[in-house]
Design a protein around this motif. Sequence first.
Motif, PDB file in Angstrom:
ATOM      1  N   HIS A  60       0.836  -1.202   0.000  1.00  0.00           N
ATOM      2  CA  HIS A  60       0.000   0.000   0.000  1.00  0.00           C
ATOM      3  C   HIS A  60       0.870   1.251   0.000  1.00  0.00           C
ATOM      4  O   HIS A  60       0.634   2.209  -0.757  1.00  0.00           O
ATOM      5  CB  HIS A  60      -0.900  -0.036   1.238  1.00  0.00           C
ATOM      6  CG  HIS A  60      -1.923   1.053   1.288  1.00  0.00           C
ATOM      7  ND1 HIS A  60      -1.687   2.267   1.908  1.00  0.00           N
ATOM      8  CD2 HIS A  60      -3.184   1.120   0.808  1.00  0.00           C
ATOM      9  CE1 HIS A  60      -2.760   3.021   1.803  1.00  0.00           C
ATOM     10  NE2 HIS A  60      -3.680   2.355   1.144  1.00  0.00           N
ATOM     11  N   PHE A  61       1.896   1.248   0.837  1.00  0.00           N
ATOM     12  CA  PHE A  61       2.843   2.354   0.906  1.00  0.00           C
ATOM     13  C   PHE A  61       3.585   2.512  -0.421  1.00  0.00           C
ATOM     14  O   PHE A  61       3.855   3.631  -0.879  1.00  0.00           O
ATOM     15  CB  PHE A  61       3.824   2.093   2.055  1.00  0.00           C
ATOM     16  CG  PHE A  61       4.910   3.120   2.222  1.00  0.00           C
ATOM     17  CD1 PHE A  61       4.626   4.402   2.641  1.00  0.00           C
ATOM     18  CD2 PHE A  61       6.227   2.789   1.959  1.00  0.00           C
ATOM     19  CE1 PHE A  61       5.627   5.349   2.800  1.00  0.00           C
ATOM     20  CE2 PHE A  61       7.239   3.717   2.118  1.00  0.00           C
ATOM     21  CZ  PHE A  61       6.936   5.002   2.540  1.00  0.00           C
ATOM     22  N   ALA A  62       3.905   1.386  -1.063  1.00  0.00           N
ATOM     23  CA  ALA A  62       4.600   1.420  -2.346  1.00  0.00           C
ATOM     24  C   ALA A  62       3.751   2.092  -3.423  1.00  0.00           C
ATOM     25  O   ALA A  62       4.268   2.814  -4.277  1.00  0.00           O
ATOM     26  CB  ALA A  62       4.974   0.003  -2.786  1.00  0.00           C
ATOM     27  N   MET A  63       2.431   1.872  -3.390  1.00  0.00           N
ATOM     28  CA  MET A  63       1.555   2.515  -4.373  1.00  0.00           C
ATOM     29  C   MET A  63       1.585   4.031  -4.208  1.00  0.00           C
ATOM     30  O   MET A  63       1.576   4.774  -5.197  1.00  0.00           O
ATOM     31  CB  MET A  63       0.129   1.986  -4.238  1.00  0.00           C
ATOM     32  CG  MET A  63      -0.019   0.519  -4.611  1.00  0.00           C
ATOM     33  SD  MET A  63      -1.740  -0.043  -4.710  1.00  0.00           S
ATOM     34  CE  MET A  63      -2.234   0.691  -6.269  1.00  0.00           C
ATOM     35  N   ILE A  64       1.642   4.519  -2.974  1.00  0.00           N
ATOM     36  CA  ILE A  64       1.755   5.962  -2.737  1.00  0.00           C
ATOM     37  C   ILE A  64       3.054   6.492  -3.325  1.00  0.00           C
ATOM     38  O   ILE A  64       3.088   7.525  -4.000  1.00  0.00           O
ATOM     39  CB  ILE A  64       1.685   6.270  -1.225  1.00  0.00           C
ATOM     40  CG1 ILE A  64       0.326   5.871  -0.662  1.00  0.00           C
ATOM     41  CG2 ILE A  64       1.969   7.742  -0.958  1.00  0.00           C
ATOM     42  CD1 ILE A  64       0.214   6.029   0.844  1.00  0.00           C
ATOM     43  N   LEU A  65       4.146   5.768  -3.097  1.00  0.00           N
ATOM     44  CA  LEU A  65       5.442   6.203  -3.604  1.00  0.00           C
ATOM     45  C   LEU A  65       5.482   6.203  -5.130  1.00  0.00           C
ATOM     46  O   LEU A  65       6.139   7.057  -5.745  1.00  0.00           O
ATOM     47  CB  LEU A  65       6.550   5.307  -3.051  1.00  0.00           C
ATOM     48  CG  LEU A  65       6.804   5.390  -1.539  1.00  0.00           C
ATOM     49  CD1 LEU A  65       8.012   4.546  -1.170  1.00  0.00           C
ATOM     50  CD2 LEU A  65       7.018   6.829  -1.097  1.00  0.00           C
ATOM     51  N   LEU A 251       1.726  -0.850 -11.014  1.00  0.00           N
ATOM     52  CA  LEU A 251       0.384  -0.699 -10.441  1.00  0.00           C
ATOM     53  C   LEU A 251      -0.551  -1.803 -10.910  1.00  0.00           C
ATOM     54  O   LEU A 251      -1.349  -2.336 -10.131  1.00  0.00           O
ATOM     55  CB  LEU A 251      -0.179   0.675 -10.810  1.00  0.00           C
ATOM     56  CG  LEU A 251       0.491   1.893 -10.164  1.00  0.00           C
ATOM     57  CD1 LEU A 251      -0.093   3.179 -10.744  1.00  0.00           C
ATOM     58  CD2 LEU A 251       0.342   1.868  -8.654  1.00  0.00           C
ATOM     59  N   VAL A 252      -0.463  -2.139 -12.186  1.00  0.00           N
ATOM     60  CA  VAL A 252      -1.299  -3.225 -12.717  1.00  0.00           C
ATOM     61  C   VAL A 252      -0.935  -4.538 -12.058  1.00  0.00           C
ATOM     62  O   VAL A 252      -1.808  -5.346 -11.695  1.00  0.00           O
ATOM     63  CB  VAL A 252      -1.146  -3.317 -14.252  1.00  0.00           C
ATOM     64  CG1 VAL A 252      -1.799  -4.586 -14.782  1.00  0.00           C
ATOM     65  CG2 VAL A 252      -1.753  -2.091 -14.913  1.00  0.00           C
ATOM     66  N   ALA A 253       0.367  -4.776 -11.877  1.00  0.00           N
ATOM     67  CA  ALA A 253       0.804  -6.006 -11.211  1.00  0.00           C
ATOM     68  C   ALA A 253       0.266  -6.066  -9.789  1.00  0.00           C
ATOM     69  O   ALA A 253      -0.190  -7.126  -9.318  1.00  0.00           O
ATOM     70  CB  ALA A 253       2.324  -6.093 -11.220  1.00  0.00           C
ATOM     71  N   GLY A 254       0.311  -4.921  -9.082  1.00  0.00           N
ATOM     72  CA  GLY A 254      -0.202  -4.906  -7.716  1.00  0.00           C
ATOM     73  C   GLY A 254      -1.696  -5.118  -7.658  1.00  0.00           C
ATOM     74  O   GLY A 254      -2.203  -5.826  -6.782  1.00  0.00           O
ATOM     75  N   GLY A 258      -2.038  -8.705  -6.413  1.00  0.00           N
ATOM     76  CA  GLY A 258      -2.196  -8.455  -4.985  1.00  0.00           C
ATOM     77  C   GLY A 258      -1.086  -7.576  -4.438  1.00  0.00           C
ATOM     78  O   GLY A 258       0.016  -7.478  -4.999  1.00  0.00           O
ATOM     79  N   LEU A 259      -1.372  -6.918  -3.309  1.00  0.00           N
ATOM     80  CA  LEU A 259      -0.403  -6.014  -2.703  1.00  0.00           C
ATOM     81  C   LEU A 259       0.813  -6.746  -2.144  1.00  0.00           C
ATOM     82  O   LEU A 259       1.896  -6.173  -2.057  1.00  0.00           O
ATOM     83  CB  LEU A 259      -1.084  -5.205  -1.592  1.00  0.00           C
ATOM     84  CG  LEU A 259      -2.118  -4.170  -2.059  1.00  0.00           C
ATOM     85  CD1 LEU A 259      -2.774  -3.504  -0.867  1.00  0.00           C
ATOM     86  CD2 LEU A 259      -1.481  -3.132  -2.968  1.00  0.00           C
ATOM     87  N   GLU A 260       0.648  -8.000  -1.761  1.00  0.00           N
ATOM     88  CA  GLU A 260       1.807  -8.748  -1.280  1.00  0.00           C
ATOM     89  C   GLU A 260       2.841  -8.931  -2.387  1.00  0.00           C
ATOM     90  O   GLU A 260       4.049  -8.803  -2.161  1.00  0.00           O
ATOM     91  CB  GLU A 260       1.370 -10.109  -0.727  1.00  0.00           C
ATOM     92  CG  GLU A 260       0.619 -10.022   0.589  1.00  0.00           C
ATOM     93  CD  GLU A 260       0.447 -11.388   1.226  1.00  0.00           C
ATOM     94  OE1 GLU A 260       1.054 -12.354   0.739  1.00  0.00           O
ATOM     95  OE2 GLU A 260      -0.299 -11.478   2.219  1.00  0.00           O
ATOM     96  N   LEU A 265       8.042  -7.251  -4.841  1.00  0.00           N
ATOM     97  CA  LEU A 265       8.750  -6.608  -5.948  1.00  0.00           C
ATOM     98  C   LEU A 265       9.429  -5.330  -5.488  1.00  0.00           C
ATOM     99  O   LEU A 265      10.573  -5.042  -5.864  1.00  0.00           O
ATOM    100  CB  LEU A 265       7.768  -6.311  -7.078  1.00  0.00           C
ATOM    101  CG  LEU A 265       8.318  -5.523  -8.270  1.00  0.00           C
ATOM    102  CD1 LEU A 265       9.425  -6.292  -8.963  1.00  0.00           C
ATOM    103  CD2 LEU A 265       7.199  -5.194  -9.248  1.00  0.00           C
ATOM    104  N   ARG A 266       8.740  -4.566  -4.662  1.00  0.00           N
ATOM    105  CA  ARG A 266       9.307  -3.311  -4.165  1.00  0.00           C
ATOM    106  C   ARG A 266      10.541  -3.572  -3.309  1.00  0.00           C
ATOM    107  O   ARG A 266      11.510  -2.803  -3.348  1.00  0.00           O
ATOM    108  CB  ARG A 266       8.256  -2.559  -3.357  1.00  0.00           C
ATOM    109  CG  ARG A 266       8.611  -1.108  -3.082  1.00  0.00           C
ATOM    110  CD  ARG A 266       8.580  -0.283  -4.343  1.00  0.00           C
ATOM    111  NE  ARG A 266       8.871   1.114  -4.088  1.00  0.00           N
ATOM    112  CZ  ARG A 266       8.836   2.060  -5.004  1.00  0.00           C
ATOM    113  NH1 ARG A 266       8.519   1.751  -6.250  1.00  0.00           N
ATOM    114  NH2 ARG A 266       9.125   3.314  -4.715  1.00  0.00           N
TER     115      ARG A 266
END
Length: 448
Positions: A60-65, A251-254, A258-260, A265-266
């Motif tokens: 979730h934090f990675a999506m913000i970044l 973003l598409v991959a997440g 899934g966010l995990e 990946l992050r």
Amino acid sequence: MTKASSAFLRPTGPLRRAAGLVRHPPAALTALADQGVVSGFGFVSGIAAARLLGIAEFGHFAMILIVLTFAQALHNALITAPMMTLVGARSGVSTAYAATIIAGAVLLSVPGAVFVVIALLIAGMSGETLLAACALMLAQNLQFTLRRLLFAKGRGMQALLMDFARAASFPFVAVVIWLEHDVIGGNGFVWLLAATSFATCLPFVVAFGRPILRRPGCVQIGAVTRRHIPLARWLLPIVFVTFVQEQLIWLVAGSTLGLEELGGLRAAQYLVGTVLLLLSATENVLPVAAARAHAEGGDAALRAYLLRTGVKLGVPIVAILAVLALPGEMWLRLIFGPEYAAYAHCLHILSVSVVIVLARDLTANYFRAKQNTRVLFESLCVSMVVSVAVVVPLLRAGGVSGAAAAVGAGHLASLVYLVLAARRQSRPTSARSAFGRWRRCPGLPTSS
């Protein structure tokens, strides 16, 4: 005092040179140290987020970044990247120009905030998250601009001190908050990043912005915009193309896997980030030096400079990547936790991509120094088309590692395009004429 005693007290040649290096270190060394602080801080704070928030919340934090990275890329295309090239060609930064750059950075935060809000609303994030993300966007864009501006003015040590103060203050404030409240949530982590960035860059904002208060007429937004547009008109669409080619795929991959998966990946990207600091450090010096080499020695001097830089960077980068990628599972487990070890295959793919990006960025600086950014845009269009074309089959075949491979394939495609364009430009006029109207060849415009 006797001559002998005075000679004894006088510093010797090597000591004098060493003292001079301490007072005035080489710009490249200062740039590397500064980027080491910046990337090191990002690396350590990312590990802290991964440990404290858990793999799903870290995703979730990675999506913000990712959204903030895109906002900063827009900022870079309009302000800092054109500034670095123009400074290299003109060998100086006036007080009025510096003040205008700071004013432009603040003004550009308004559309930047609009983009961040819309993007994160689509992702379903709360109002507090939106506010924290906008604050971090403004703070990081200001600090990024100040860093480049200080290096452009030959004051790299001040940039290093600014970034070091931010890196040192963050863990101190985080520990105080942890002891007070026993927890730092995801939004609190973002607010803390924003607050420490604001606090450490504020003195430099005041210093560069003081002329605005004394002489408001020194801010020449229109004049600076006209100087930046010839470069930014192609750098700006590059940002959108790059976003589709890389960040949108993440973003598409997440969203799909899934966010995990995105969190894993992050984590692999953070490890590769220890190497990318060498590439990022070059942005403080390389565009200016490349533009100066071209202005003073023409095409031959520019190519020689980029070749020397490629050798100096390539050897340590490949060595570090080997140390990281071969025992990748061990590093992920040791640094991030056991649940991240399953993503070592992503680390292998990303390591190969870094080598490709190194070659691609060096080749891109050839065109940046010649103020021909249209070729860069065209190369990244090719990269985007290749990535989008292969992402679905690779995603189905390899999951998140397939997404990483799709991005790497796009980087390789853009590198090939740039190399071919550079070779065509280097041909003698007579040879190019043999191919007909070479000036109409794609990727070889006569102006930027």
